[in-house]
Design a protein around this motif. Structure first.
Motif, PDB file in Angstrom:
ATOM      1  N   ILE A  46      -6.879   3.191 -14.044  1.00 57.89           N
ATOM      2  CA  ILE A  46      -6.077   3.629 -12.907  1.00 57.89           C
ATOM      3  C   ILE A  46      -6.945   4.272 -11.828  1.00 57.89           C
ATOM      4  N   THR A  47      -8.019   4.941 -12.249  1.00 59.79           N
ATOM      5  CA  THR A  47      -8.921   5.577 -11.286  1.00 59.79           C
ATOM      6  C   THR A  47      -9.555   4.539 -10.370  1.00 59.79           C
ATOM      7  N   SER A  48      -9.940   3.396 -10.930  1.00 60.72           N
ATOM      8  CA  SER A  48     -10.552   2.329 -10.136  1.00 60.72           C
ATOM      9  C   SER A  48      -9.563   1.794  -9.104  1.00 60.72           C
ATOM     10  N   TRP A  49      -8.314   1.591  -9.538  1.00 62.05           N
ATOM     11  CA  TRP A  49      -7.281   1.116  -8.615  1.00 62.05           C
ATOM     12  C   TRP A  49      -7.048   2.117  -7.484  1.00 62.05           C
ATOM     13  N   LEU A  50      -7.013   3.391  -7.831  1.00 61.90           N
ATOM     14  CA  LEU A  50      -6.793   4.415  -6.800  1.00 61.90           C
ATOM     15  C   LEU A  50      -7.944   4.444  -5.801  1.00 61.90           C
ATOM     16  N   TRP A  51      -9.195   4.322  -6.278  1.00 64.37           N
ATOM     17  CA  TRP A  51     -10.350   4.268  -5.383  1.00 64.37           C
ATOM     18  C   TRP A  51     -10.205   3.105  -4.399  1.00 64.37           C
ATOM     19  N   LEU A  52      -9.871   1.919  -4.925  1.00 67.37           N
ATOM     20  CA  LEU A  52      -9.806   0.716  -4.097  1.00 67.37           C
ATOM     21  C   LEU A  52      -8.625   0.746  -3.123  1.00 67.37           C
ATOM     22  N   ILE A  53      -7.464   1.212  -3.611  1.00 66.10           N
ATOM     23  CA  ILE A  53      -6.285   1.289  -2.733  1.00 66.10           C
ATOM     24  C   ILE A  53      -6.519   2.291  -1.615  1.00 66.10           C
ATOM     25  N   ALA A  54      -7.055   3.457  -1.973  1.00 67.34           N
ATOM     26  CA  ALA A  54      -7.352   4.468  -0.940  1.00 67.34           C
ATOM     27  C   ALA A  54      -8.394   3.938   0.037  1.00 67.34           C
ATOM     28  N   GLY A  55      -9.409   3.230  -0.480  1.00 67.68           N
ATOM     29  CA  GLY A  55     -10.425   2.650   0.381  1.00 67.68           C
ATOM     30  C   GLY A  55      -9.851   1.615   1.332  1.00 67.68           C
ATOM     31  N   GLY A  56      -8.861   0.824   0.864  1.00 65.42           N
ATOM     32  CA  GLY A  56      -8.221  -0.169   1.713  1.00 65.42           C
ATOM     33  C   GLY A  56      -7.359   0.450   2.795  1.00 65.42           C
ATOM     34  N   VAL A  57      -6.559   1.454   2.408  1.00 68.60           N
ATOM     35  CA  VAL A  57      -5.684   2.118   3.378  1.00 68.60           C
ATOM     36  C   VAL A  57      -6.509   2.841   4.452  1.00 68.60           C
ATOM     37  N   ILE A  58      -7.537   3.572   4.011  1.00 71.56           N
ATOM     38  CA  ILE A  58      -8.357   4.340   4.952  1.00 71.56           C
ATOM     39  C   ILE A  58      -9.293   3.433   5.745  1.00 71.56           C
ATOM     40  N   GLY A  59      -9.999   2.536   5.049  1.00 72.21           N
ATOM     41  CA  GLY A  59     -11.015   1.730   5.716  1.00 72.21           C
ATOM     42  C   GLY A  59     -10.472   0.583   6.537  1.00 72.21           C
ATOM     43  N   ILE A  60      -9.435  -0.103   6.030  1.00 69.25           N
ATOM     44  CA  ILE A  60      -8.919  -1.286   6.717  1.00 69.25           C
ATOM     45  C   ILE A  60      -7.706  -0.960   7.581  1.00 69.25           C
ATOM     46  N   ALA A  61      -6.683  -0.329   6.983  1.00 69.30           N
ATOM     47  CA  ALA A  61      -5.459  -0.050   7.750  1.00 69.30           C
ATOM     48  C   ALA A  61      -5.724   0.949   8.877  1.00 69.30           C
TER      49      ALA A  61
END
Length: 299
Positions: free
Chosen positions: A66-81
């Motif tokens: 779950i930690t990996s998913w949270l890192w990637l989702i947060a990275g997508g929201v912050i970095g891309i969105a």
């Protein structure tokens, strides 16, 4: 095979190349789609390409923690969105020249966030390479003639958006590295999760406030030259993001981001072969950036 270069650095160079090519193609669609529409269109198409590729290659190296998913989702929201939206807003308010100069802060910011979030420190030699490359890019992309004047309101908004874009992109990069460090996974799965998270966030905002824009982003209705748009998505978003996450997986994100930052120089090089004018500052900046990348590769 990669002893003299490093797989991560090689992937970063390829990512910079495909982003440079896609930038030229995307430029033609910036007048037909809003920044958020462009985000949605390229995100949906590239996500579909990634899913098809995962099925064809039978890639099952999906993150399980779950930690990996949270890192990637947060990275997508912050970095891309947020990051990409802020970048497009900066372009509208202060233009590409000022925006790109401020964006050159991203490699140093990645190094700082790398220390804060992942407790990873670069050598002084690597920092010298980052600084040299960043200075070279700034010199090269600075226009020879005076920039168009901008009123105070748009100037301040534009500068803040450009800074926000650099910060968000740097954070997104380091968060992706955090996920890749956390467990073994394929860079394509990491790219898909990051891209889908960012695209879904933008899509929800647009669908909520302007459903007509959301529909056009999905159908590309009224947009001519769709085949070139698909080429841009394939190069810049599908291959580009996949290569980016591969680069971050195999090398330090600050080094990868520094190499990514040379994409404008590649665009200028393409312009040179198209017989577009080249200034002494562009040549000097390009040479410094090339030496800086050489320092990073030697490191």
């Amino acid at each position: 095979m990669f002893d003299w270069l490093g797989l991560g650095e090689l992937l970063a160079i390829l990512a910079a190349l495909v982003w440079a090519l896609s930038t030229i193609l995307y430029k033609g669609f910036s007048h037909h789609l809003t920044p958020m529409q462009l985000n949605i269109s390229k995100g949906v198409l590239a996500s579909a390409l990634m899913l098809v590729t995962l099925v064809i290659t039978q890639d099952f190296a999906i993150p399980t923690q779950i930690t990996s998913w949270l890192w990637l989702i947060a990275g997508g929201v912050i970095g891309i969105a947020i990051g990409d939206s802020a970048y497009f807003a900066a372009l509208r308010n202060i233009g590409p020249a000022r925006t790109l100069v401020i964006e050159s802060l991203a490699p140093a910011l990645v190094g700082i966030f790398n220390i804060i979030l992942l407790s990873h420190y670069l050598s002084a030699f690597a920092w010298f390479g980052i600084a040299l490359t960043s200075v070279g890019v700034v010199i090269a992309i600075k226009p020879a003639k005076g920039l168009p004047s901008v009123d105070n309101k748009h100037y301040h908004v534009g500068v803040l958006c450009a800074l926000a874009a650099a910060i968000c992109q740097a954070l997104g990069m380091v968060m992706s590295k955090g996920a890749l460090n956390n467990e073994e996974m394929s860079s394509l799965w990491a790219a898909l999760i990051r891209l889908a998270s960012g695209t879904l966030t933008v899509a929800l905002v647009v669908a909520m406030f302007k459903s007509s824009d959301f529909k056009q982003a999905l159908t590309l209705k009224g947009i001519s030259g769709k085949h070139w748009f698909f080429v841009a998505v394939f190069l810049g978003t599908f291959l580009g993001l996949w290569l980016q996450l591969g680069a971050v997986k195999y090398t330090d994100p600050a080094i990868a981001q520094t190499i990514f930052a040379t994409a404008p120089l590649i665009v200028m090089s393409i312009g040179f072969f198209k017989r577009e004018p080249v200034t002494n500052k562009m040549l000097l900046g390009g040479l410094l950036a090339l030496i800086g990348v050489g320092v990073l590769l030697a490191n």
